[in-house]
Design an enzyme around this catalytic site. Structure first.
Site, PDB file in Angstrom:
ATOM      1  N   LYS A   1       0.924  -1.271  -0.464  1.00 23.88           N
ATOM      2  CA  LYS A   1       0.305   0.073   0.567  1.00 23.88           C
ATOM      3  C   LYS A   1       0.962   1.362  -0.152  1.00 23.88           C
ATOM      4  O   LYS A   1       2.124   1.737   0.915  1.00 23.88           O
ATOM      5  CB  LYS A   1      -0.492  -0.045   1.044  1.00 23.88           C
ATOM      6  CG  LYS A   1      -1.855   1.311   1.213  1.00 23.88           C
ATOM      7  CD  LYS A   1      -3.142   0.649   2.571  1.00 23.88           C
ATOM      8  CE  LYS A   1      -4.121   2.022   2.391  1.00 23.88           C
ATOM      9  NZ  LYS A   1      -4.788   1.386   3.831  1.00 23.88           N
TER      10      LYS A   1
ATOM     11  N   SER B   1     -10.141   1.815   2.564  1.00 22.59           N
ATOM     12  CA  SER B   1      -8.854   2.118   1.859  1.00 22.59           C
ATOM     13  C   SER B   1      -7.565   1.660   1.088  1.00 22.59           C
ATOM     14  O   SER B   1      -7.223   2.057   0.379  1.00 22.59           O
ATOM     15  CB  SER B   1      -7.829   3.478   2.232  1.00 22.59           C
ATOM     16  OG  SER B   1      -7.512   2.778   3.386  1.00 22.59           O
TER      17      SER B   1
ATOM     18  N   SER C   1     -10.536  -0.810   6.606  1.00 24.42           N
ATOM     19  CA  SER C   1      -9.346  -0.071   6.006  1.00 24.42           C
ATOM     20  C   SER C   1      -8.950  -1.782   5.337  1.00 24.42           C
ATOM     21  O   SER C   1      -7.634  -1.773   3.680  1.00 24.42           O
ATOM     22  CB  SER C   1      -8.431   0.935   5.279  1.00 24.42           C
ATOM     23  OG  SER C   1      -8.790   1.901   5.854  1.00 24.42           O
TER      24      SER C   1
END
Lengths: 445, 447, 96
Positions: B58, B133, B157
């Site tokens: 990420k 997210s 997330s």
């Protein structure tokens, strides 16, 4: 009749090896810019703070020396504001859960009380807390240059209650704090290097009024004792005059202009700063057991006033000499070393004290043995005949009109120089204590 | 053989057996990325010359000398001079960063639409959001564009995009994995965790990345080591909280979850109804604590030492900075921040009480399957409410797993297994038994 | 709770966010709506509850005072606007 209400905030930089929240070197003075930084003290994204244990202990030592209570539970908090020298956009500090609270220290009484015979007065310490320093800005024209080597160097802040009544107390307090830091070995507290910084909050109120005035003037960024005293005196006078004229005083931050010998406005606050303090989520809380606090307390080095008492009682030397000898921790240590040596050679502590107080001692180069030998030599043919000494003293006074004038203007420490001249004239054989008394009586005629 | 279909464990075994080389492995993944990335918008940055086991990271996790943007324009040029702790640990284990994945800006969002670099598409249906997210990290695993990936979970997330993309996602107990190098969203809630193709792989990654590092003062303990191994669920008490099956839960999703719970019972688990009475207050508390911390965490973005100026923040970042600045401001701190911190205690205690009776708690991850791109974009509050089942675990600091348990109209549904604080071993074991008894994890999107 | 325009402006200033008047209006409305939602917390009596700021039960996590290597000057400066090895920003007005 008005009286000033003054509170003091002192910041002191600790002399730990590494920084407060990262392990970069904290010894930033004179280093090339931005060479002692890491993701933490640069506030790079993703970095996290990690507490320096030594700094916490140093802060607690300061608290203990100032008779504070050590909090059983203490938290770091974030103080949020924007400034280019503040890497993270917040300073890790303490507000609601400081390490040390509710202390006090004895200082000289305000001048008018001293003349009434009061010996000391007590200044209450509100808190002693731990925080971190910011980077350093250099302004050059339309640009501001930033060096983050100082960012996150440990700072301890000491906040008093508004207990000061005049500038002489402030000076005494600041001197005492500096002495404490040095005795504790937690900081050199050199004001010129910015290792110790003073801020004063000043307002004035009618004598007898109980509540604090609605405004206060903050004196900031003043880097010497002398300037701070001058600024405080100026402000007291200015504020009283303003009030007497019926003017309204406002909340503002002021600095000191040494050339004009007056304070100048740095910022007028439209509204109080809103720092949005909240507990620092990156750091678990600190808890201290009674035993740990006791342990720290019992291992505190001897503090200046203890040493002072001890010198007077144990060695039978007078208070003024004892004060000079204990002003500096290293000098006090050197004196103790001399006393030990003197014991073996039958030299009295009192005579050693006289010698040390009246001669320029070079702590690094003078050999203790040499000094003891000197004292012994002089002792054998010391001039202590008053009339003889008075004669020399009179000569010295008439030959040194400038020094005399300086003395009469109030700089009484110049007397040490006059004593020195007498000693020189008598080849060091004069009894310095007597010389001082004689000089004083002659000068004060 | 399509190398990209292999799990981490299978990949390691095959490399040991010299069935293929690391070069071949990386080539296979890079070619997959090459084919799919323009369609899915998963990777913001691809590393061409990698030689380890390809991990997708990420883009909110700091990688030395690999651009790290946090999904924001404000960091579009940021080249970090250091590695996050988790990156260092993965490199030591022979992994390499094959690319940085897209996500909602600063991990603020539940759909991926808040990324400054465009939304990631759900591999199961390109019109749908992948969840957020950690959108790209979930989609990358779902679409076999990496062996595994890392994400961060602050309010769901990891679990929610894992659920919406049909992969395994593990939110670790707070303090289990060092946050050093994860660009902070909400410091007291953030945790790094893996997305994997199997539960077993999630356990392996946890072993690799966990344990104190002397840099995150909240991270503690030794690296995770599996203890229990049980073959079936007999003797295991499985809590079902009634609050996770109320209004707002999609009927289709509910049906899939109820079936999964029945399956757990068949496997020997004892189903126990539990109550988590303060669940309904979790979102309100969360949207005080999080923005407050955000407003402070994002203060360092001033364009001086890195990045661009503060006008470059996206809309959601600005919104939360504003909200958090307000909730911390003079006169409101006690009413908001302290109140929320107290409610947080109650939510934590709810779980502590429940875990006195049960070993794990199960329920849905998300009230719905993946929704259309654009559907909730203009209504922040509606978006916030979609995290009702994931947020409480972050507030309590406990661990949670999302694993595939079925489909509604062709879109994956994830089963959430919550464990007590430091209870990863148990949730992974329960999850693995369920996984081995079902075939949901073997389903792959048709791309 | 409805935020006034002045409050919204003040918050934006505290947050150092350069917002347009449209943004101020939009965020003002959205924030008010979110704050209304948050109001529900007042239904819970928390007078006897201690706040949780950090779920980690550890205390006194700290390091010994030992210096470790810093970044090189080049690494420290690599992402910033610099001049003569300093970071540089537009003049912060010396408050005189």
């Amino acid at each position: 009749m008005y009286e000033p209400v003054i509170g003091l905030e002192v910041h002191v930089e600790l002399n730990t090896k590494s920084k407060m929240f990262c392990r970069c070197s904290a010894d930033y003075f004179g280093k090339k810019p931005n060479t002692q930084t890491c993701p933490v003290c640069l506030g790079l994204p993703g970095s996290l703070p990690y507490i320096n244990k030594q700094a916490i202990e140093d802060c607690m030592k300061i608290g203990l020396a100032l008779n504070c209570e050590i909090s059983k539970k203490s938290l770091f908090e974030r103080k949020n504001y924007f400034y280019p020298d503040l890497a993270k956009g917040y300073q890790i500090s303490q507000l609601r859960w400081p390490l040390c609270i509710k202390g006090w220290i004895e200082v000289d009484p305000p001048s008018h009380k001293a003349s009434e015979g009061q010996e000391t007065s007590r200044i209450r310490i509100n808190r002693v807390h731990q925080e971190e320093d910011t980077g350093k800005l250099t302004h050059s024209g339309s640009e501001t240059l930033i060096d983050f080597n100082r960012s996150s160097v440990p700072l301890v802040e000491i906040v008093t209650e508004p207990d000061f009544k005049d500038s002489s107390q402030i000076k005494d307090y600041a001197k005492k704090l500096q002495q404490i830091f040095r005795y504790l070995g937690v900081s050199d507290a050199d004001m010129e290097k910015g290792q110790m910084r003073l801020e004063a909050n000043i307002s004035v109120r009618k004598v007898g009024q109980k509540q604090l005035p609605a405004y206060r003037v903050e004196l900031k960024n003043i880097n010497s004792f002398r300037f701070m005293v001058a600024a405080v005196e100026y402000e007291i006078k200015r504020q009283i005059e303003a009030l007497e004229k019926g003017e309204k005083l406002v909340q503002e931050t002021k600095g000191w202009n040494e050339d004009k010998k007056q304070t100048f406005t740095q910022r007028v606050k439209e509204e109080a700063n809103d720092y949005r303090y909240f507990p620092e989520p990156d750091l678990p809380e600190m808890q201290f057991e009674e035993s740990k606090i006791k342990d720290l307390e019992s291992n505190l080095p001897e503090l200046p006033w203890k040493k002072l008492e001890q010198f007077i009682e144990k060695y039978g030397i007078n208070e003024s000499s004892a004060r000079i000898l204990t002003e500096d921790k290293d000098l006090a240590g050197f004196f103790e070393q001399l006393v030990e040596l003197g014991k073996k050679e039958g030299v009295l502590a009192k005579d050693i004290a006289n010698y040390v107080v009246n001669q320029k001692i070079d702590l690094l180069n003078d050999s203790p043995q040499q000094i003891i030998d000197d004292i012994k030599a002089k002792k054998t043919n010391l001039i202590s005949d008053d009339s003889q000494l008075e004669k020399v003293a009179k000569e010295v006074i008439s030959e040194n009109p400038q020094m005399v004038e300086t003395y009469k203007k109030g700089k009484v420490t110049i007397i040490q120089a006059l004593i020195g001249v007498v000693m020189k004239k008598t080849a060091g054989k004069a009894d310095a204590t007597k010389v001082k008394i004689i000089l004083e009586s002659l000068l004060n005629l | 053989m399509d190398l990209t279909k292999l799990s981490l464990k299978q990949t390691i075994k095959a490399l040991e057996d010299k069935q293929f080389s690391k070069q071949e492995l990386n080539r296979a993944y890079l070619s997959k990325i090459d084919t799919l990335n323009s369609k899915l918008n998963v990777f913001l940055e691809v590393e061409k010359n990698t030689l380890g086991i390809p991990a997708a990271i990420k883009d909110i996790i700091i990688t030395q000398n690999i651009k790290t943007t946090a999904g924001s324009k404000i960091l579009s040029n940021f080249l970090p001079p250091y590695n996050a702790t988790v990156i260092g640990r993965l490199l030591e284990k022979g992994c390499s960063v094959i690319g940085k994945t897209n996500h909602d800006e600063f991990a603020m969002g539940s759909s991926g639409e808040n990324s400054a670099y465009g939304v990631t598409k759900n591999p199961w249906n390109l019109k749908k959001v992948p969840g957020g997210s950690s959108s790209g990290s979930a989609a990358a695993v779902a679409a076999d564009m990496c062996v595994f990936s890392l994400g961060t979970d602050t309010g769901g997330s990891i679990r929610q995009p894992a659920s919406l993309c049909g992969v395994v996602g593990l939110k670790t107990s707070y303090g289990r994995v060092s946050r050093y190098g994860a660009i902070a969203l909400s410091s007291s809630l953030d945790q790094i965790g893996p997305f994997t193709k199997t539960v077993e792989d999630a356990r392996t990654i946890l072993e690799w990345i966990s344990g104190e590092d002397g840099l995150d003062a909240n991270c503690h303990g030794k690296p995770f080591q599996p203890q229990k191994s049980f073959k079936n669920l007999s003797g295991i008490k499985i809590g079902v909280p009634k609050e996770y099956f109320g209004k707002g839960l999609d009927k289709g999703v509910e049906k899939v979850i109820r079936e999964a719970i029945k399956k757990l019972e068949e496997l020997g688990g004892e189903i126990v109804e539990v109550s988590l009475p303060h669940t309904e207050y979790a979102i309100a508390a969360y949207y005080i604590i999080l923005p407050s911390e955000v407003s402070s965490n994002l203060a360092k973005f001033d364009g001086i030492r890195f990045g661009f100026d503060r006008s470059k923040f996206g809309a959601e970042a600005k919104r939360r900075i504003m909200l958090g600045t307000f909730t911390l401001s003079a006169g409101y701190f006690d009413d908001y921040f302290i109140k929320a911190a107290k409610v947080r205690t109650l939510i934590k205690q709810d779980f502590e009480k429940a875990f006195e009776k049960v070993d794990v708690i199960v329920g849905p991850v998300s009230p719905t399957v993946a929704w259309d791109i654009g559907e909730k974009f203009d209504d922040p509050l509606a978006m916030y409410l979609s995290d009702a089942y994931t947020i409480p675990a972050n507030l309590a600091g406990i661990c949670g797993l999302s694993l595939p348990c079925g489909f509604v109209e062709g879109l994956p549904v994830g089963l959430q297994i919550l464990g007590k604080y430091w209870g990863e071993d148990t949730i992974l074991s329960v999850g693995e038994i369920y996984e081995q008894a079902t075939d949901w994890h073997k389903e792959k999107p048709k791309l | 709770m409805k935020l006034t325009d002045i409050q919204v402006k003040h918050v934006a200033k505290l947050a150092n966010l350069p917002l347009s008047s449209e943004e101020l209006k939009k965020y003002g409305e959205q924030l008010s709506k979110i704050l209304d939602y948050i109001e529900q917390l007042n239904k819970i009596d928390t007078s006897k509850v201690n706040p949780t700021f950090n779920v980690v039960d550890k205390k006194n996590v700290w390091d010994e005072d030992i210096v470790k290597p810093s970044l090189s000057q080049e690494q420290a400066l690599q992402n910033g606007q610099t001049k003569n090895d300093y970071f540089i920003t537009k003049g912060v007005f010396e408050e005189e």
